[in-house]
Design an enzyme around this catalytic site. Structure first.
Site, mmCIF file in Angstrom:
data_model
loop_
_atom_site.group_PDB
_atom_site.id
_atom_site.type_symbol
_atom_site.label_atom_id
_atom_site.label_comp_id
_atom_site.label_asym_id
_atom_site.label_seq_id
_atom_site.Cartn_x
_atom_site.Cartn_y
_atom_site.Cartn_z
ATOM 1 N N LEU A 141 42.202 44.416 40.598
ATOM 2 C CA LEU A 141 42.683 43.036 40.694
ATOM 3 C C LEU A 141 41.518 42.220 40.138
ATOM 4 O O LEU A 141 40.581 41.895 40.860
ATOM 5 C CB LEU A 141 43.017 42.650 42.131
ATOM 6 C CG LEU A 141 44.053 43.526 42.828
ATOM 7 C CD1 LEU A 141 44.378 42.996 44.209
ATOM 8 C CD2 LEU A 141 45.314 43.670 41.987
ATOM 9 N N PRO A 142 41.562 41.929 38.834
ATOM 10 C CA PRO A 142 40.357 41.494 38.099
ATOM 11 C C PRO A 142 39.898 40.071 38.406
ATOM 12 O O PRO A 142 39.986 39.163 37.577
ATOM 13 C CB PRO A 142 40.775 41.664 36.640
ATOM 14 C CG PRO A 142 42.257 41.465 36.658
ATOM 15 C CD PRO A 142 42.728 42.035 37.961
ATOM 16 N N CYS A 143 39.325 39.911 39.588
ATOM 17 C CA CYS A 143 38.791 38.614 39.997
ATOM 18 C C CYS A 143 37.629 38.192 39.101
ATOM 19 O O CYS A 143 37.332 37.003 39.008
ATOM 20 C CB CYS A 143 38.380 38.645 41.459
ATOM 21 S SG CYS A 143 37.305 40.009 41.905
ATOM 22 N N HIS A 144 37.027 39.142 38.404
ATOM 23 C CA HIS A 144 35.920 38.802 37.500
ATOM 24 C C HIS A 144 36.395 37.956 36.326
ATOM 25 O O HIS A 144 35.593 37.303 35.671
ATOM 26 C CB HIS A 144 35.211 40.068 37.004
ATOM 27 C CG HIS A 144 36.080 41.017 36.252
ATOM 28 N ND1 HIS A 144 36.877 41.961 36.888
ATOM 29 C CD2 HIS A 144 36.295 41.172 34.928
ATOM 30 C CE1 HIS A 144 37.524 42.653 35.971
ATOM 31 N NE2 HIS A 144 37.190 42.196 34.771
#
Length: 179
Positions: A146-149
């Site tokens: 879950l690419p919060c970056h």
């Protein structure tokens, strides 16, 4: 007749814990009995991961176990440059309704692109909820998948990352974003 307590103690939730070596450190993979990813964090941030798990599930017990081979293969492929492989990883989250909305929207940001917190809030039809998006993003239990970056500040600057800004910078560069 003795009075019964209306408070019943829920037994701890048990998850399996595995590790995956990556170019930016050992990743901790927490899976449930169905082999579904419940958390991914970095070994040096294990206390943060445990705190997030407790917030979402109450008492948690982690036992050593093996994450599914297909999950580890997909994650390894991602770290080796096959960026689309993250979509193969089955995941499940708890959290509040708003957190789940944010977390579910994150995979919609394609690799190689970023989005501001404000743009994410607008996409979720809550244009004034930039800070709430930021708080939900910071509580994301499943890093990378879950690419919060991929969420950045309105000025294009890197903003906090649960695994450290060095990792956020590496992940974005790995995906082709110059930061």
């Amino acid at each position: 007749m003795p009075e019964r307590s209306h408070l019943t103690q829920k037994p701890p939730t048990t998850f399996s814990l595995d590790r995956l070596s990556t170019p930016i450190g050992a990743a901790l993979l927490v899976t449930d009995d169905d082999g579904v990813l419940r958390a991914l964090d970095w070994e040096d941030y294990a206390p943060r991961m445990l705190d997030l798990l407790r917030r979402n599930y109450g008492a948690v017990v982690l036992k050593d176990g093996q994450a599914p081979a297909a999950m580890k293969a997909a994650l390894s492929a991602y770290f080796n440059g096959d960026l689309d492989r993250l979509a193969e990883v089955a995941w499940r989250v708890a959290g509040t309704e708003f957190q789940r909305k944010v977390w579910s929207a994150l995979p919609g940001i394609p690799a190689g692109q970023t989005m501001s917190y404000g743009a994410m809030a607008a996409q979720l039809q809550a244009p004034k909820a930039m800070r709430a998006v930021g708080h939900a993003n910071g509580a994301n239990p499943i890093s990378v998948v879950l690419p919060c970056h991929r969420l950045i500040g309105a000025d294009g600057g890197l903003v906090k990352y649960g695994g450290g800004l060095m990792r956020k910078r590496w992940l974005l560069r790995h995906e082709g974003v110059e930061v």
